[in-house]
Design a protein around this motif. Structure first.
Motif, PDB file in Angstrom:
ATOM      1  N   PHE A  34       0.852  -1.190   0.000  1.00  0.00           N
ATOM      2  CA  PHE A  34       0.000   0.000   0.000  1.00  0.00           C
ATOM      3  C   PHE A  34       0.880   1.229   0.000  1.00  0.00           C
ATOM      4  O   PHE A  34       1.753   1.356   0.864  1.00  0.00           O
ATOM      5  CB  PHE A  34      -0.943   0.050   1.201  1.00  0.00           C
ATOM      6  N   PRO A  35       0.632   2.156  -0.951  1.00  0.00           N
ATOM      7  CA  PRO A  35      -0.277   2.003  -2.091  1.00  0.00           C
ATOM      8  C   PRO A  35       0.245   0.925  -3.037  1.00  0.00           C
ATOM      9  O   PRO A  35       1.443   0.844  -3.275  1.00  0.00           O
ATOM     10  CB  PRO A  35      -0.283   3.388  -2.738  1.00  0.00           C
ATOM     11  N   ARG A 119      -4.856   1.520 -10.164  1.00  0.00           N
ATOM     12  CA  ARG A 119      -4.528   2.781  -9.502  1.00  0.00           C
ATOM     13  C   ARG A 119      -5.128   2.833  -8.096  1.00  0.00           C
ATOM     14  O   ARG A 119      -6.149   2.206  -7.820  1.00  0.00           O
ATOM     15  CB  ARG A 119      -5.041   3.972 -10.326  1.00  0.00           C
ATOM     16  N   THR A 120      -4.481   3.620  -7.245  1.00  0.00           N
ATOM     17  CA  THR A 120      -4.951   3.847  -5.886  1.00  0.00           C
ATOM     18  C   THR A 120      -5.260   5.327  -5.739  1.00  0.00           C
ATOM     19  O   THR A 120      -4.437   6.181  -6.088  1.00  0.00           O
ATOM     20  CB  THR A 120      -3.877   3.439  -4.852  1.00  0.00           C
ATOM     21  N   ASN A 121      -6.447   5.653  -5.228  1.00  0.00           N
ATOM     22  CA  ASN A 121      -6.852   7.034  -5.015  1.00  0.00           C
ATOM     23  C   ASN A 121      -6.408   7.497  -3.631  1.00  0.00           C
ATOM     24  O   ASN A 121      -6.707   6.859  -2.625  1.00  0.00           O
ATOM     25  CB  ASN A 121      -8.364   7.176  -5.144  1.00  0.00           C
ATOM     26  N   LEU A 122      -5.674   8.618  -3.603  1.00  0.00           N
ATOM     27  CA  LEU A 122      -5.160   9.178  -2.359  1.00  0.00           C
ATOM     28  C   LEU A 122      -5.426  10.681  -2.337  1.00  0.00           C
ATOM     29  O   LEU A 122      -5.712  11.293  -3.372  1.00  0.00           O
ATOM     30  CB  LEU A 122      -3.649   8.928  -2.249  1.00  0.00           C
ATOM     31  N   PRO A 189       2.957  15.239  -0.629  1.00  0.00           N
ATOM     32  CA  PRO A 189       2.989  16.677  -0.908  1.00  0.00           C
ATOM     33  C   PRO A 189       1.583  17.213  -1.168  1.00  0.00           C
ATOM     34  O   PRO A 189       0.757  16.551  -1.805  1.00  0.00           O
ATOM     35  CB  PRO A 189       3.858  16.782  -2.153  1.00  0.00           C
ATOM     36  N   ALA A 190       1.338  18.423  -0.699  1.00  0.00           N
ATOM     37  CA  ALA A 190       0.020  19.026  -0.863  1.00  0.00           C
ATOM     38  C   ALA A 190      -0.167  19.666  -2.231  1.00  0.00           C
ATOM     39  O   ALA A 190      -1.298  20.010  -2.613  1.00  0.00           O
ATOM     40  CB  ALA A 190      -0.208  20.073   0.229  1.00  0.00           C
ATOM     41  N   ASP A 191       0.927  19.841  -2.982  1.00  0.00           N
ATOM     42  CA  ASP A 191       0.864  20.579  -4.242  1.00  0.00           C
ATOM     43  C   ASP A 191       0.788  19.666  -5.458  1.00  0.00           C
ATOM     44  O   ASP A 191       1.226  20.035  -6.542  1.00  0.00           O
ATOM     45  CB  ASP A 191       2.077  21.507  -4.363  1.00  0.00           C
ATOM     46  N   ARG A 192       0.236  18.466  -5.298  1.00  0.00           N
ATOM     47  CA  ARG A 192       0.121  17.525  -6.412  1.00  0.00           C
ATOM     48  C   ARG A 192      -1.360  17.208  -6.662  1.00  0.00           C
ATOM     49  O   ARG A 192      -2.160  17.157  -5.710  1.00  0.00           O
ATOM     50  CB  ARG A 192       0.860  16.213  -6.134  1.00  0.00           C
ATOM     51  N   SER A 193      -1.705  16.953  -7.897  1.00  0.00           N
ATOM     52  CA  SER A 193      -3.056  16.512  -8.229  1.00  0.00           C
ATOM     53  C   SER A 193      -3.000  15.689  -9.492  1.00  0.00           C
ATOM     54  O   SER A 193      -2.066  15.801 -10.293  1.00  0.00           O
ATOM     55  CB  SER A 193      -3.999  17.708  -8.417  1.00  0.00           C
ATOM     56  N   CYS A 214       6.831   0.432  -8.107  1.00  0.00           N
ATOM     57  CA  CYS A 214       6.130   1.596  -8.636  1.00  0.00           C
ATOM     58  C   CYS A 214       4.637   1.433  -8.382  1.00  0.00           C
ATOM     59  O   CYS A 214       4.056   0.398  -8.733  1.00  0.00           O
ATOM     60  CB  CYS A 214       6.381   1.743 -10.141  1.00  0.00           C
ATOM     61  N   SER A 215       4.040   2.474  -7.814  1.00  0.00           N
ATOM     62  CA  SER A 215       2.609   2.464  -7.525  1.00  0.00           C
ATOM     63  C   SER A 215       1.936   3.611  -8.279  1.00  0.00           C
ATOM     64  O   SER A 215       2.355   4.769  -8.139  1.00  0.00           O
ATOM     65  CB  SER A 215       2.362   2.637  -6.008  1.00  0.00           C
ATOM     66  N   ASP A 216       0.918   3.275  -9.057  1.00  0.00           N
ATOM     67  CA  ASP A 216       0.156   4.275  -9.796  1.00  0.00           C
ATOM     68  C   ASP A 216      -0.937   4.827  -8.891  1.00  0.00           C
ATOM     69  O   ASP A 216      -1.749   4.066  -8.355  1.00  0.00           O
ATOM     70  CB  ASP A 216      -0.475   3.631 -11.033  1.00  0.00           C
TER      71      ASP A 216
END
Length: 220
Positions: A34-35, A119-122, A189-193, A214-216
Motif C-alpha cells: 500500500f499504495p 490505480r490507488t486514489n489518495l 505533498p500538498a501541491d500535487r493533483s 512503482c505504484s500508480d
C-alpha cells in the motif's frame, strides 16, 4: 478494515496455492503493498482459486503476455542484486520500475507507461501508512519518491521524481515468507493533483541488493 482483512485472508490462501504451482520462488524479498505496486496488484488481480495467474486488468494482462507469469509468482522479487543504492547513472530512465532489468525475473514490462495500470486514489497533503512486504527481513532504508506536478508521463525519469521520505528499519507486522509487511507513515505533498507515480526504493544496508516498486496513484 473488514474489507482489507478479507482481502488479505483471500490473498493468503491464493499465495499458498500459487506456491504449489510454482514451488521454487526466488530468495526474494518484498514489494510495496500500500499504495499497491504494479507487481503486487497484478498478482492480486490475476491469482485464481486453483493457483493459476490470469489477470483481467489490461496492463497486467499485457505484462503477462510479454514476460509470462513467473514474475507475478515472484511478485516480491523485483530486484537488482548489485545496485548498492544507485539511482541516476545506475538505473536508466525508463527502467526505474523494473530496477534496470537486472533481476532474476523479467519485470521489464512493469516499467511500461500506459494509462490502465491498477490505480490507488489518495489525497494530497494527507499522511498514509505505507506497507511493504517483508518476504524476507533485511535491514536498510526505504526511499519514497513522488513524481513532480506536470511530469512527462511518456517515460518515468529520475528528473521526474522527488524524494519525499526516507525510513530506516521500520517495524514489521506478520511473519516473513507471506503477506507480512513493514509499515511507516508518509505525508504526501500538498501541491500535487491528478495521476502520479510513487516509487519506493528499498536499499539493504547489509548487501548491495536493492528492491523496486512503482505504484500508480491519483491524488485529489
Amino acid at each position: 478494515m473488514r474489507r482489507v482483512a478479507a482481502t488479505l485472508a483471500a490473498a493468503t490462501v491464493a499465495l499458498g496455492a500459487g506456491l504449489l504451482v510454482n514451488p521454487t520462488p526466488a530468495a526474494a524479498h518484498g514489494a510495496t503493498m500500500f499504495p499497491g505496486s504494479r507487481q503486487y496488484l497484478c498478482w492480486e488481480d490475476g491469482m485464481q482459486d486453483d493457483g493459476q495467474i490470469s489477470p483481467t486488468n489490461p496492463a497486467c494482462a499485457a505484462a503477462v503476455q510479454q514476460s509470462g507469469t513467473t514474475p507475478l509468482y515472484n511478485w516480491f522479487g523485483n530486484l537488482n542484486s548489485q545496485n548498492n543504492g544507485g539511482t541516476v547513472g545506475s538505473i536508466p530512465d525508463g527502467t526505474i520500475c523494473s530496477g534496470g532489468n537486472q533481476g532474476p525475473y523479467d519485470f521489464s514490462p512493469y516499467s511500461d507507461m500506459r494509462d490502465d495500470w491498477p490505480r490507488t486514489n489518495l489525497n494530497a497533503g494527507q499522511t498514509y501508512e505505507f506497507t511493504h512486504n517483508n518476504w524476507a527481513h533485511h535491514p536498510g532504508n526505504f526511499d519514497v519518491y513522488v513524481t513532480q506536478q506536470g511530469w512527462d508521463q511518456s517515460e518515468l525519469r529520475w528528473a521526474d521524481l522527488e524524494l519525499i521520505h526516507t525510513e530506516w528499519d521500520p517495524p514489521q507486522q506478520g511473519d516473513t515468507g507471506g503477506l507480512g509487511y513493514y509499515y511507516w507513515d508518509v505525508t504526501l505533498p500538498a501541491d500535487r493533483s491528478g495521476y502520479h507515480m510513487i516509487f519506493v526504493h528499498w536499499v539493504r544496508s547489509d548487501s548491495p541488493e536493492d528492491f523496486f516498486s512503482c505504484s500508480d496513484v491519483v491524488l485529489s
